[in-house]
Enzyme design. Structure first.
Site, PDB file in Angstrom:
ATOM      1  N   HIS A  11       0.826  -1.204   0.000  1.00 40.52           N
ATOM      2  CA  HIS A  11       0.000   0.000   0.000  1.00 40.52           C
ATOM      3  C   HIS A  11       0.865   1.260   0.000  1.00 40.52           C
ATOM      4  O   HIS A  11       0.448   2.302  -0.513  1.00 40.52           O
ATOM      5  CB  HIS A  11      -0.927   0.024   1.224  1.00 40.52           C
ATOM      6  CG  HIS A  11      -2.032  -0.973   1.165  1.00 40.52           C
ATOM      7  ND1 HIS A  11      -1.851  -2.287   1.496  1.00 40.52           N
ATOM      8  CD2 HIS A  11      -3.325  -0.862   0.791  1.00 40.52           C
ATOM      9  CE1 HIS A  11      -2.993  -2.938   1.354  1.00 40.52           C
ATOM     10  NE2 HIS A  11      -3.900  -2.092   0.922  1.00 40.52           N
ATOM     11  N   ASP A  53      -5.065  -5.315  -8.124  1.00 38.06           N
ATOM     12  CA  ASP A  53      -5.380  -4.827  -6.782  1.00 38.06           C
ATOM     13  C   ASP A  53      -5.678  -3.328  -6.941  1.00 38.06           C
ATOM     14  O   ASP A  53      -5.623  -2.783  -8.048  1.00 38.06           O
ATOM     15  CB  ASP A  53      -4.187  -5.067  -5.859  1.00 38.06           C
ATOM     16  CG  ASP A  53      -4.582  -5.143  -4.392  1.00 38.06           C
ATOM     17  OD1 ASP A  53      -5.663  -4.631  -4.039  1.00 38.06           O
ATOM     18  OD2 ASP A  53      -3.811  -5.710  -3.599  1.00 38.06           O
TER      19      ASP A  53
END
Length: 553
Positions: A209, A282
């Protein structure tokens, strides 16, 4: 003509959507774009409160679908139906539901983190399949069609800050069996399922992330570890596979993340593993993939050329569509590449229609009844109970539950908090119900020194101390305990470890920073069912079975 009419006409002719199927380059490009509805990032936004923005977007663009965050069970579905009615083509709705529909739809069932199933070994496959069925049924009834899960990564690095207990375990064969069972359960109920994060995100100590993980290991290593669960998922007929925002230099020396790697997607996944379903990204808001590109549109072009079919979490919809359309028209993206991606993404919608009929997008399948939802909650508690690992300090076996004295002190250490965490803590309610007020304290990284000292004083006055440590993976959050909380736990245990029980509400590696204590209880999760299961075990109520008719666990 609404898309429901289009679908009914297509079904009646025996040709799925061959009439008004998107045909222009712009329509096909738009169908690859998935936009988030709702948000868990600060400031959080409920999905049902995010519809005005989406309504405006749908008036301009025929996007392919939505990525759902932070909804409410029984409410969000109505908002999604409204958006479906405004969309020219059906919107496929996907969500991260690894721990059940309640992970993104508050009020639905929440199951323990996947690693809780590892305590059962291969016999946990029956529970994994049932979890898949329950998750799928609740999600579909709320208008969510695609479950972004399960995590098919193998937990091979104890320092992993983002996978850890989200994985089913460290044994590739066990992970493969549980992944396949989960996939079967979802598909039996009619949900689409997308295991993640290919080719494996378990062996890293970095969070994609916020940075770009580098995962070492050649093809032989991956064949014996990372690829085992994905092969099992493909054999179980998973509909899609999500790629990882991580670099694998030993199988692709280009330096790009798997999400943008043609050799990993077209070569390893398609050609070698024989996967024929959709390949999906993702979130494209993650730093692990965004940093290499000047614009979202240029990123989208690169990902399509690499073999991606669905682009999840696009923020600049207009710019992305324009750049990709121009790239197709000037030949940078061959028309065959666009057509392939469109066919893969459109086939997912056709699959939903074949199972549930042409009105499924506006009129989802019926929701489980109230009594069925209670049984789902009991299943979550059953899984949590089976997932407990209890041991004495020498790890010589299972320690018996000790009787709780008259004056216990329960201390929960939660290093960070998000709006997704239960509030108040289920453990606090359980402790105060049984022992009264003044027996529970919660501490975090933000707690003042004076508060910590007050808690230490209270523990010194208690007959016995019970410490619950939350150690779970979460995006953009530090994993484990910071140094000051480690010191606090050491002070809390002190020289009375023989009187202390420590519960790991998450990864069992947290025990490595705790002094020897009388008893250790690992739940692998901090969800409500896991907190309750640990409390029952600690206070000797492990045989207690709650009444499923009273609405409480």
């Amino acid at each position: 003509m609404t898309f429901s009419t289009i679908l009914r006409n297509a079904l009646s002719t025996g040709e799925m959507m061959m009439g008004d199927v998107p045909r222009s380059v712009r329509e096909k490009v738009s169908q690859l774009i998935y936009v988030r509805v709702g948000s868990n990032m600060p400031p959080p936004v409920r999905a049902e409160d995010d519809t005005d923005r989406l309504e405006g977007l749908l008036q301009e663009f025929s996007i392919g679908g939505l990525l759902l965050f932070n909804g409410t069970y029984g409410v969000t579905g109505q908002a999604l139906s409204r958006l479906q009615s405004l969309s020219r083509f059906p919107l496929l709705v996907a969500a991260d539901l690894e721990r059940g529909a309640g992970q993104q739809l508050a009020g639905a069932t929440v199951f323990p983190h996947a690693m809780a199933l590892s305590a059962q070994g291969l016999s946990g496959a029956a529970d994994a399949e049932e979890i898949g069925r329950i998750t799928a049924r609740e999600a579909l009834s709320e208008g969510v069609h695609c479950i972004l899960g399960p995590v098919a990564d193998v937990h091979s690095n104890p320092r992993n800050p983002i996978i850890s207990t989200r994985a089913f375990g460290s044994d590739p064969a066990l992970v493969a069996a549980l992944v396949a069972a989960y996939v079967r359960g979802c598909r039996e109920e009619g949900a689409l399922v997308a295991p993640k994060h290919f080719p494996g995100h378990g062996d890293t100590d970095m969070d994609s992330h916020s940075e770009v993980p580098v995962i070492r290991g050649g093809r032989d290593r991956m064949e014996g570890v990372e690829l085992v669960p994905f092969r099992a998922a493909i054999r179980a007929n998973c509909d899609a596979i999500m790629t990882a925002h991580a670099v694998y230099p030993d199988i692709d020396d280009s330096g790009v993340v798997a999400t943008a790697s043609r050799s990993i997607i077209a070569g390893l996944l398609r050609a070698d593993l024989g996967f024929e379903g959709a390949v999906i990204t993702d979130s494209l808001l993650m730093a692990g993939v965004r940093g290499s590109y000047a614009t979202t549109g240029e990123m989208a072009v690169a990902l399509l050329l690499a073999g991606q079919d669905l682009l999840l979490d696009i923020d600049d919809v207009a710019g992305t569509i324009d750049v990709v359309v121009n790239a197709v028209e000037d030949g940078r993206v061959p028309r065959a590449v666009l057509d392939r991606a469109f066919r893969k993404s459109w086939a997912l919608k056709e699959r939903v229609v074949r199972r549930f009929g042409s009105d499924v997008f506006e009129k989802p399948p019926p929701a489980p009844t109230g009594s069925e939802m209670q049984l789902h909650a009991l299943k979550a508690l059953e899984v949590a109970r089976k997932g407990l690992v209890v041991s004495d300090t020498s790890d010589t076996g299972t320690a018996p539950a000790a009787p709780v004295p008259r004056k216990p002190h329960f201390v929960m250490v939660r290093p960070f908090r998000t709006h997704l965490d239960p509030s108040p803590e289920p453990l606090q309610a359980l402790v105060e119900e049984r022992f009264g007020a003044g027996c529970f304290d919660l501490i975090s990284a933000e707690s003042e020194e004076s508060e910590r000292n007050r808690i230490l004083t209270r523990s010194n006055d208690a007959d016995s101390v019970y410490v619950a440590l939350v150690a779970k993976p979460a995006a953009w959050q530090r994993f484990g305990l910071p140094e000051d909380l480690k010191r606090f736990v050491h002070d809390l245990v002190g020289d009375r470890g023989h009187e202390v029980t420590v519960a790991a509400f998450g990864a069992q590696e947290i025990f490595d920073v705790v002094p020897p204590v009388r008893q250790r209880v690992c739940t692998f999760s901090d969800v409500e069912a896991s907190q309750r299961a640990a409390f029952e075990r600690i206070v000797g109520l492990q045989d207690h079975q709650p009444d499923p008719t009273n609405g409480n666990l």
